[in-house]
Scaffold this motif. Structure first.
Motif, PDB file in Angstrom:
ATOM      1  N   ALA A   1     -60.606  56.238  -5.426  1.00 53.20           N
ATOM      2  CA  ALA A   1     -60.961  57.655  -5.388  1.00 53.20           C
ATOM      3  C   ALA A   1     -61.573  58.063  -4.057  1.00 53.20           C
ATOM      4  CB  ALA A   1     -61.929  57.983  -6.528  1.00 53.20           C
ATOM      5  N   GLN A   2     -62.037  57.093  -3.252  1.00 50.87           N
ATOM      6  CA  GLN A   2     -62.655  57.415  -1.968  1.00 50.87           C
ATOM      7  C   GLN A   2     -61.697  57.186  -0.792  1.00 50.87           C
ATOM      8  OE1 GLN A   2     -66.879  56.532  -1.505  1.00 50.87           O
ATOM      9  NE2 GLN A   2     -66.862  55.578  -3.526  1.00 50.87           N
ATOM     10  N   ASP A   3     -60.423  57.311  -1.062  1.00 46.48           N
ATOM     11  CA  ASP A   3     -59.372  57.119  -0.061  1.00 46.48           C
ATOM     12  C   ASP A   3     -59.113  58.424   0.682  1.00 46.48           C
ATOM     13  OD1 ASP A   3     -57.023  56.569   1.355  1.00 46.48           O
ATOM     14  OD2 ASP A   3     -56.205  55.316  -0.241  1.00 46.48           O
ATOM     15  N   ARG A   4     -59.315  58.414   2.011  1.00 42.55           N
ATOM     16  CA  ARG A   4     -59.034  59.601   2.822  1.00 42.55           C
ATOM     17  C   ARG A   4     -57.740  59.455   3.614  1.00 42.55           C
ATOM     18  NH1 ARG A   4     -65.072  60.405   5.423  1.00 42.55           N
ATOM     19  NH2 ARG A   4     -66.189  60.825   3.465  1.00 42.55           N
ATOM     20  N   PHE A   5     -57.161  58.248   3.618  1.00 48.53           N
ATOM     21  CA  PHE A   5     -55.855  58.059   4.245  1.00 48.53           C
ATOM     22  C   PHE A   5     -54.769  58.602   3.313  1.00 48.53           C
ATOM     23  CE2 PHE A   5     -58.465  54.877   6.265  1.00 48.53           C
ATOM     24  CZ  PHE A   5     -57.912  54.611   7.510  1.00 48.53           C
ATOM     25  N   VAL A   6     -54.760  58.092   2.086  1.00 51.36           N
ATOM     26  CA  VAL A   6     -53.818  58.516   1.041  1.00 51.36           C
ATOM     27  C   VAL A   6     -54.658  58.897  -0.180  1.00 51.36           C
ATOM     28  CG1 VAL A   6     -51.828  57.893  -0.360  1.00 51.36           C
ATOM     29  CG2 VAL A   6     -52.096  56.888   1.924  1.00 51.36           C
ATOM     30  N   PRO A   7     -54.924  60.166  -0.397  1.00 49.87           N
ATOM     31  CA  PRO A   7     -55.826  60.570  -1.476  1.00 49.87           C
ATOM     32  C   PRO A   7     -55.383  60.055  -2.842  1.00 49.87           C
ATOM     33  CG  PRO A   7     -55.403  62.390   0.009  1.00 49.87           C
ATOM     34  CD  PRO A   7     -54.458  61.303   0.409  1.00 49.87           C
TER      35      PRO A   7
ATOM     36  N   GLY B   1     -57.706  62.908   5.625  1.00 49.20           N
ATOM     37  CA  GLY B   1     -58.510  63.146   6.811  1.00 49.20           C
ATOM     38  C   GLY B   1     -57.731  63.913   7.855  1.00 49.20           C
ATOM     39  N   GLN B   2     -58.453  64.530   8.795  1.00 54.14           N
ATOM     40  CA  GLN B   2     -57.814  65.419   9.762  1.00 54.14           C
ATOM     41  C   GLN B   2     -56.753  64.722  10.592  1.00 54.14           C
ATOM     42  OE1 GLN B   2     -58.461  68.797   9.826  1.00 54.14           O
ATOM     43  NE2 GLN B   2     -56.589  68.790  11.058  1.00 54.14           N
ATOM     44  N   ASP B   3     -56.961  63.454  10.945  1.00 54.17           N
ATOM     45  CA  ASP B   3     -55.965  62.741  11.749  1.00 54.17           C
ATOM     46  C   ASP B   3     -54.625  62.667  11.032  1.00 54.17           C
ATOM     47  OD1 ASP B   3     -57.662  62.320  13.853  1.00 54.17           O
ATOM     48  OD2 ASP B   3     -58.190  60.274  13.300  1.00 54.17           O
ATOM     49  N   ASN B   4     -54.644  62.412   9.734  1.00 57.92           N
ATOM     50  CA  ASN B   4     -53.391  62.357   8.986  1.00 57.92           C
ATOM     51  C   ASN B   4     -52.784  63.740   8.795  1.00 57.92           C
ATOM     52  OD1 ASN B   4     -53.406  59.608   8.805  1.00 57.92           O
ATOM     53  ND2 ASN B   4     -53.383  59.517   6.572  1.00 57.92           N
ATOM     54  N   LEU B   5     -53.620  64.745   8.604  1.00 60.84           N
ATOM     55  CA  LEU B   5     -53.101  66.110   8.506  1.00 60.84           C
ATOM     56  C   LEU B   5     -52.345  66.477   9.783  1.00 60.84           C
ATOM     57  CD1 LEU B   5     -56.133  67.983   6.895  1.00 60.84           C
ATOM     58  CD2 LEU B   5     -54.009  67.310   5.768  1.00 60.84           C
TER      59      LEU B   5
ATOM     60  N   ALA C   1     -65.525  52.337   5.930  1.00 55.18           N
ATOM     61  CA  ALA C   1     -66.257  52.111   7.176  1.00 55.18           C
ATOM     62  C   ALA C   1     -67.063  50.822   7.109  1.00 55.18           C
ATOM     63  CB  ALA C   1     -67.179  53.295   7.455  1.00 55.18           C
ATOM     64  N   ALA C   2     -67.548  50.487   5.915  1.00 50.71           N
ATOM     65  CA  ALA C   2     -68.374  49.286   5.757  1.00 50.71           C
ATOM     66  C   ALA C   2     -67.581  48.002   5.974  1.00 50.71           C
ATOM     67  CB  ALA C   2     -69.018  49.280   4.370  1.00 50.71           C
ATOM     68  N   VAL C   3     -66.285  48.008   5.667  1.00 53.17           N
ATOM     69  CA  VAL C   3     -65.490  46.781   5.819  1.00 53.17           C
ATOM     70  C   VAL C   3     -64.760  46.701   7.162  1.00 53.17           C
ATOM     71  CG1 VAL C   3     -65.172  46.499   3.343  1.00 53.17           C
ATOM     72  CG2 VAL C   3     -63.429  47.740   4.659  1.00 53.17           C
ATOM     73  N   LEU C   4     -64.702  47.822   7.896  1.00 52.86           N
ATOM     74  CA  LEU C   4     -63.978  47.814   9.164  1.00 52.86           C
ATOM     75  C   LEU C   4     -64.904  47.350  10.288  1.00 52.86           C
ATOM     76  CD1 LEU C   4     -61.316  48.245  10.519  1.00 52.86           C
ATOM     77  CD2 LEU C   4     -61.812  50.670  10.732  1.00 52.86           C
TER      78      LEU C   4
ATOM     79  N   ALA D   1     -62.143  55.504  16.318  1.00 52.87           N
ATOM     80  CA  ALA D   1     -60.827  56.121  16.482  1.00 52.87           C
ATOM     81  C   ALA D   1     -60.262  56.621  15.154  1.00 52.87           C
ATOM     82  CB  ALA D   1     -59.858  55.126  17.113  1.00 52.87           C
ATOM     83  N   LEU D   2     -60.773  56.085  14.054  1.00 47.00           N
ATOM     84  CA  LEU D   2     -60.267  56.458  12.722  1.00 47.00           C
ATOM     85  C   LEU D   2     -61.299  57.240  11.920  1.00 47.00           C
ATOM     86  CD1 LEU D   2     -58.628  53.024  11.735  1.00 47.00           C
ATOM     87  CD2 LEU D   2     -57.472  55.048  12.652  1.00 47.00           C
ATOM     88  N   ARG D   3     -62.281  57.795  12.599  1.00 49.57           N
ATOM     89  CA  ARG D   3     -63.442  58.348  11.920  1.00 49.57           C
ATOM     90  C   ARG D   3     -63.097  59.349  10.823  1.00 49.57           C
ATOM     91  NH1 ARG D   3     -67.505  55.899  11.153  1.00 49.57           N
ATOM     92  NH2 ARG D   3     -67.554  55.286  13.356  1.00 49.57           N
ATOM     93  N   SER D   4     -62.141  60.241  11.050  1.00 58.48           N
ATOM     94  CA  SER D   4     -61.862  61.282  10.046  1.00 58.48           C
ATOM     95  C   SER D   4     -61.255  60.715   8.773  1.00 58.48           C
ATOM     96  CB  SER D   4     -60.927  62.343  10.638  1.00 58.48           C
ATOM     97  OG  SER D   4     -59.571  61.911  10.634  1.00 58.48           O
ATOM     98  N   LEU D   5     -60.767  59.467   8.852  1.00 54.59           N
ATOM     99  CA  LEU D   5     -60.075  58.868   7.708  1.00 54.59           C
ATOM    100  C   LEU D   5     -60.941  57.893   6.924  1.00 54.59           C
ATOM    101  CD1 LEU D   5     -56.729  58.087   9.565  1.00 54.59           C
ATOM    102  CD2 LEU D   5     -57.132  59.964   7.972  1.00 54.59           C
TER     103      LEU D   5
END
Length: 289
Positions: free
Chosen positions: A240-246, A137-141, A186-189, A176-180
């Motif tokens: 496979a749906q990990d946007r923090f650590v692909p 996600g963009q925040d991590n980039l 999102a369902a569990v947060l 605050a973590l939307r891009s990730l």
């Protein structure tokens, strides 16, 4: 009941948290980035139900632990904690930014570690054949670009990030973590887990950013061991749906860790692997004592 103590290590002090009975089945849980040793209720309850002794600690520079600039892996600190608590053999589980530290223990403490679990863990940087940033996600980039640029860029970037996270109410952390956040994450947060994450983050970075800064620098330099040195059992879980650590990080690690028990899940994200699969992880670790 969570017990907290201070453990001296090489002139520093580490804040260590502990739950469960003092059984022979001790498991060290290594937190992610940014993070702290504050234990999630679901993790504690599962460990206690299995008769496990669960340990966690604030990595140097987070929460109640003294900073240790220039640190790399956590194997030395974890061994020192085990010594202080009279624990000879133990297992390690690390999620996200804690994953490399779990693998470090597997590689560097083979006479003490019975098994290690890496959940949504980061691959080394650089990693031949892996586009390390692709799919984040963009925040991590932005964060890792700042880390590669140096402290004068990274520190003010993380200050802005920290201020936004710390100012958010628990139910607004997802914003605050939307891009990730992928849909399953999102369902569990929400609800109790969002409240826990907010509390754990306040403990981690409410007073200072040293831990987060040192974590990011550790990510973008070479690890102090090679994966082919690992000789103890390793479980690897990645979604496979990990946007923090692909998931490419998990695939890369799975191809290179000797004898790894890898589970690459099509339905999971970054958070769900660490929340909803913890029973599988604990059961697997217990098999190796």
């Amino acid at each position: 009941m969570i017990r907290e103590r201070r453990v001296p290590v090489s002139g520093r002090t580490l804040a260590v948290l502990e739950a469960g009975d003092e059984s022979d089945h001790a498991v060290v849980a290594v937190h992610g980035t940014p993070g702290s040793g504050l234990l999630w209720r679901g993790l504690v309850e599962d460990a206690e139900a299995r008769g496990m002794r669960l340990l966690a600690y604030d990595r140097p520079g987070y929460g109640g632990s003294d900073a240790h600039p220039g640190r790399t892996d956590a194997a030395g600190d974890i061994a020192a904690i085990a010594d202080a608590l009279g624990i000879d053999r133990f297992a390690v589980e690390g999620g996200s930014g804690g994953g490399p530290h779990a693998l470090a223990c597997a590689a560097l403490l083979p006479d003490r570690v019975v098994g290690a679990a890496c959940l949504a863990g980061v691959a080394p940087y650089p990693a031949e054949g892996l586009d390390w940033l692709d799919g984040m996600g963009q925040d991590n980039l932005d964060e890792f670009a700042a880390a590669l640029a140096g402290r004068e860029t990274l520190e003010p970037f993380l200050r802005l990030q920290a201020d936004a996270i710390l100012a958010a109410e628990p139910e607004a952390i997802a914003d605050a973590l939307r891009s990730l956040l992928s849909p399953p994450d999102a369902a569990v947060l929400t609800g109790e887990y969002a409240e826990y994450l907010a509390e754990a983050t306040r403990r981690a970075i409410g007073e200072r950013l040293d831990g987060w800064i040192d974590d990011d620098f550790a990510f973008v330099k070479r690890w102090g061991f090679e994966l082919d040195e690992i000789r103890v059992p390793v479980q690897l879980l990645h979604g496979a749906q990990d946007r923090f650590v692909p998931i490419a990080h998990g695939e890369w690690l799975a191809e290179r860790i000797p004898g790894v028990d890898a589970d690459l899940s099509a339905k999971d994200g970054h958070l769900t692997i660490q929340l909803e699969r913890i029973g599988d992880v604990h059961a697997w670790l217990l098999e190796h004592f």
